[in-house]
Structures are given as structure tokens and as C-alpha cells.
Design an enzyme around this catalytic site. Structure first.
Site, PDB file in Angstrom:
ATOM      1  N   GLU A   1      40.327  57.365  14.444  1.00  0.00           N
ATOM      2  CA  GLU A   1      41.345  56.725  15.265  1.00  0.00           C
ATOM      3  C   GLU A   1      40.831  55.324  15.586  1.00  0.00           C
ATOM      4  O   GLU A   1      39.607  55.115  15.685  1.00  0.00           O
ATOM      5  CB  GLU A   1      41.622  57.507  16.541  1.00  0.00           C
ATOM      6  CG  GLU A   1      42.139  58.924  16.317  1.00  0.00           C
ATOM      7  CD  GLU A   1      43.486  58.991  15.608  1.00  0.00           C
ATOM      8  OE1 GLU A   1      44.195  57.961  15.598  1.00  0.00           O
ATOM      9  OE2 GLU A   1      43.815  60.067  15.078  1.00  0.00           O
TER      10      GLU A   1
ATOM     11  N   ASP B   1      38.513  61.818   9.375  1.00  0.00           N
ATOM     12  CA  ASP B   1      39.614  61.085  10.001  1.00  0.00           C
ATOM     13  C   ASP B   1      39.046  60.167  11.073  1.00  0.00           C
ATOM     14  O   ASP B   1      37.973  60.440  11.640  1.00  0.00           O
ATOM     15  CB  ASP B   1      40.631  62.040  10.616  1.00  0.00           C
ATOM     16  CG  ASP B   1      41.892  61.305  11.075  1.00  0.00           C
ATOM     17  OD1 ASP B   1      42.390  60.453  10.311  1.00  0.00           O
ATOM     18  OD2 ASP B   1      42.358  61.570  12.190  1.00  0.00           O
TER      19      ASP B   1
ATOM     20  N   HIS C   1      47.754  62.454  17.955  1.00  0.00           N
ATOM     21  CA  HIS C   1      46.899  62.314  16.786  1.00  0.00           C
ATOM     22  C   HIS C   1      45.452  62.196  17.266  1.00  0.00           C
ATOM     23  O   HIS C   1      45.029  61.150  17.750  1.00  0.00           O
ATOM     24  CB  HIS C   1      47.282  61.067  15.986  1.00  0.00           C
ATOM     25  CG  HIS C   1      48.563  61.220  15.238  1.00  0.00           C
ATOM     26  ND1 HIS C   1      48.618  61.510  13.901  1.00  0.00           N
ATOM     27  CD2 HIS C   1      49.852  61.152  15.658  1.00  0.00           C
ATOM     28  CE1 HIS C   1      49.883  61.590  13.520  1.00  0.00           C
ATOM     29  NE2 HIS C   1      50.650  61.377  14.579  1.00  0.00           N
TER      30      HIS C   1
END
Length: 240
Positions: free
Chosen positions: A9, A7, A152
Site C-alpha cells: 500500500e 502486495d 484494501h
């Protein structure tokens, strides 16, 4: 195969508009088990962070001051990902950013660096058409605890995604799959027979039957007639 749950960001939504990766996280999985090996980096984007993006992930430019730029960690990320199968929720987003970052440095894109990419969002949409399939929604659907996820963050999202992926693919496991089992006598084998004991049937007692009939009486009053359950218990005789 070695798998990486991944993942990122970012400063915004589109790398074609100059947005950059500010956090990278990857967890290694082998044989459907996390190995404990991971890579987690904060990266200075060399540009501002969009306010909308910051509200989602909570990472500020001030926090990233002093963190390495992507050019300093690109080789480390590439080495970690090399030859692995990537598991990503909404893979086009993260792969697009990684490819843009690698392209700036003249490095190989993901399709040359890695063995394969699994998009769990696409797979969830196939499994649950017409339903919400965000990571939060899937965690709720599979009853995965996400109480520690207030924003998140790449690393916590990877941890949640690893559990979601295992739930989504648990049908790949079979009771008939090859397993070495220790049997009496010190031998291991597959052709085992197990004694299945008959199921024990417990009949309702008088008090339970009376409570059941009282509940059916309430249903009869509600429907102003005979409830469906009575019809099932006392079916009408078939016509000749």
C-alpha cells in the site's frame, strides 16, 4: 521454487512523483502450499498520504507515527524476497514502488534480486478477456470468501491473492502427475489400475414423468405451439 505472494500500500499512485510505500506484505509459498512464513511491515513514508489513497487503504499518517522508515527495513525486505518468484496482482505498480525505494538506497532492483515476477492481473486478462479482473472480481468468480476485506490491506490482499493464484493455475496439476501411492503389499508405484464400477442409472418414475409432461404443456402454451423440448423428444421422421 520458493514463491512470495506480495502486495504493498502506498501514499499515492506514482513513485516518480515522490510517493512512497507505507505497507508491505509477503506470504511464502513452496510447492503450492503456504508455509506460514510471512513478512508484514508498516512503514513511515516521510511525506503526506494522498486523501484518495487513504480512502482506499484506510492507513493514516497518524497511525504510521513511530513506524520505521524504509531505509530501516529495506535489508529485511530484500532478504525476504531474494531469489524468490514473486506473485503480484498488477505487478508493474508494486515492482515500480519497490524499485524506487531500493534505488534511493543504492540497492539492487527486483529483476536482479528475484528469480521472476508473475503478474496475475495480466494472466487474468488473458484468461478472461473483456471481463473485470480486479482482485475482488476474481474472488467473486472463483467463489473465494472476501467478507473480511472491507478496505484494501496488503496482508489480507496477499491471502486472497494466494487463493486466486491457486485457482488460476490449477490446470497445471494433472491426474497423470507423478505421485507416490501406497499399494497393497507395502510397495509404492505409479502403474496402478483402478476398477471402474458401472454407473447406476435411475429411471424416472410415473409421478416424475407426469410432472415433466405438465411442465411441457405450460411451455407449449407460452410459445403458442410445440416447445423445442417436445421436438427433441419426438423428432420428425427423416424424409426418404
Amino acid at each position: 521454487m520458493r514463491q512470495i505472494i506480495l502486495d504493498t500500500e502506498t501514499t499515492g499512485l506514482d513513485p516518480n512523483q515522490g510517493h512512497r510505500i507505507i505497507e508491505f506484505a509477503g506470504l511464502e509459498m513452496v510447492g503450492r502450499k503456504l508455509t506460514g512464513k510471512h513478512l508484514h511491515l508498516y512503514i513511515h513514508p516521510e511525506r503526506p498520504i494522498d486523501p484518495d489513497a487513504q480512502r482506499v487503504h484506510g492507513i493514516s499518517l497518524e497511525f504510521l507515527e513511530g513506524k520505521p522508515v524504509y531505509a530501516k527495513v529495506a535489508a529485511q525486505i530484500a532478504d525476504f524476497l531474494r531469489d524468490a518468484e514473486l506473485i503480484i496482482h498488477n505487478a508493474p505498480f508494486d515492482v515500480g514502488f519497490l524499485n524506487a525505494e531500493f534505488a534511493k538506497l543504492g540497492m539492487d532492483p527486483i529483476d536482479k534480486l528475484c528469480a521472476n515476477v508473475i503478474d496475475t492481473l495480466a494472466e487474468a486478462r488473458d484468461m478472461f478477456p473483456g471481463k473485470r479482473n480486479s482482485l475482488d472480481a476474481l474472488c467473486d468468480r472463483f467463489e473465494i470468501d472476501r467478507s473480511n476485506r472491507t478496505l484494501h490491506g496488503a496482508l489480507v490482499d496477499c491471502e486472497l491473492l494466494s487463493e486466486v493464484y491457486l485457482w488460476m493455475t490449477r490446470g497445471q496439476e494433472s491426474l497423470a502427475m507423478d505421485i507416490e501411492v501406497e499399494v497393497p503389499g507395502g510397495h509404492a508405484g505409479h502403474d496402478l489400475t483402478f476398477e471402474r464400477k458401472p454407473l447406476k442409472v435411475l429411471a424416472a418414475d410415473a409421478a416424475e414423468l407426469a410432472e415433466h409432461q405438465a411442465y411441457l404443456d405450460v411451455l407449449d402454451k407460452t410459445v403458442k405451439g410445440s416447445c423445442v423440448w417436445r421436438a427433441l423428444e419426438n423428432p420428425a421422421p427423416a424424409e426418404a
